[in-house]
Design a protein around this motif. Sequence first.
Motif, short mmCIF file in Angstrom:
data_model
loop_
_atom_site.label_atom_id
_atom_site.label_comp_id
_atom_site.label_asym_id
_atom_site.label_seq_id
_atom_site.Cartn_x
_atom_site.Cartn_y
_atom_site.Cartn_z
N GLU A 87 9.43 84.73 17.74
CA GLU A 87 9.84 84.87 16.33
C GLU A 87 11.19 85.58 16.19
O GLU A 87 12.00 85.23 15.35
CB GLU A 87 8.77 85.65 15.57
CG GLU A 87 9.11 85.88 14.11
CD GLU A 87 8.06 86.71 13.39
OE1 GLU A 87 8.36 87.13 12.26
OE2 GLU A 87 6.97 86.93 13.94
N PHE A 88 11.43 86.57 17.05
CA PHE A 88 12.67 87.33 16.96
C PHE A 88 13.73 86.87 17.95
O PHE A 88 14.78 87.50 18.09
CB PHE A 88 12.39 88.83 17.12
CG PHE A 88 11.68 89.40 15.93
CD1 PHE A 88 12.38 89.76 14.79
CD2 PHE A 88 10.30 89.53 15.92
CE1 PHE A 88 11.74 90.26 13.69
CE2 PHE A 88 9.64 90.03 14.82
CZ PHE A 88 10.36 90.39 13.69
N GLY A 89 13.48 85.77 18.65
CA GLY A 89 14.47 85.19 19.55
C GLY A 89 14.78 86.03 20.77
O GLY A 89 15.89 85.96 21.30
N VAL A 90 13.81 86.80 21.24
CA VAL A 90 14.03 87.65 22.40
C VAL A 90 13.96 86.79 23.66
O VAL A 90 12.95 86.17 23.94
CB VAL A 90 12.97 88.78 22.46
CG1 VAL A 90 13.11 89.58 23.73
CG2 VAL A 90 13.10 89.67 21.23
N GLU A 91 15.06 86.76 24.40
CA GLU A 91 15.13 85.96 25.62
C GLU A 91 15.16 86.81 26.88
O GLU A 91 14.82 86.35 27.95
CB GLU A 91 16.34 85.03 25.57
CG GLU A 91 16.22 84.00 24.46
CD GLU A 91 17.39 83.05 24.42
OE1 GLU A 91 18.23 83.08 25.34
OE2 GLU A 91 17.47 82.27 23.47
N MET A 108 20.65 94.64 20.37
CA MET A 108 21.34 94.88 21.64
C MET A 108 20.44 94.34 22.76
O MET A 108 19.23 94.58 22.75
CB MET A 108 21.58 96.37 21.82
CG MET A 108 22.14 96.76 23.17
SD MET A 108 22.30 98.55 23.32
CE MET A 108 23.95 98.75 22.68
N VAL A 109 21.04 93.61 23.69
CA VAL A 109 20.29 93.06 24.81
C VAL A 109 20.80 93.67 26.10
O VAL A 109 22.01 93.74 26.31
CB VAL A 109 20.41 91.52 24.87
CG1 VAL A 109 19.66 90.96 26.06
CG2 VAL A 109 19.91 90.88 23.57
N GLY A 110 19.87 94.09 26.96
CA GLY A 110 20.24 94.63 28.26
C GLY A 110 20.29 96.14 28.27
O GLY A 110 20.34 96.80 27.24
N ALA A 111 20.27 96.68 29.48
CA ALA A 111 20.35 98.13 29.65
C ALA A 111 21.77 98.59 29.38
O ALA A 111 22.73 97.86 29.59
CB ALA A 111 19.92 98.51 31.06
N THR A 112 21.87 99.80 28.92
CA THR A 112 23.16 100.36 28.60
C THR A 112 23.12 101.85 28.88
O THR A 112 22.06 102.42 29.09
CB THR A 112 23.52 100.08 27.12
OG1 THR A 112 24.83 100.54 26.87
CG2 THR A 112 22.56 100.77 26.17
#
Length: 129
Positions: A87-91, A108-112
């Motif tokens: 639903e939230f487009g989390v890939e 935000m996607v990925g570690a930071t």
Amino acid sequence: MLRPFLFGLALLLPLAAPAQVIRPVSEKSSFQIALEGERPVLVLFQGKNCAACRAVEQWIDQMSGELAGKVDIVSLDVDENPYTKQEFGVEGTPTLLMFQNGEQTGGMVGATGRDDLRAFIAQSAKLAL
């Protein structure tokens, strides 16, 4: 001789377990309720075996004092909650989404690093941290 050893060991052990800052939710229980709170809500979409997710959790735990009372933080396991993930487009994991009044205000996607994470939270929640 045993007393100095035990004293040194006591200094290495934590006095108490760290407080649980991140509240786990699921699509079957309280995910939607969490999004509709009064405060901004940071959602951490993560996987069970995701090392980068653990790093992000650690940064959030370290910022818990700054975030207390300002931002609600929840996590959602993407393997156990595939419909919400879709639903939230989390890939990919970790994925961080910020919501305010039920509306998404940032992602935000990925570690930071800790500073980038703090800046993302401040900007998405419109807070001064």
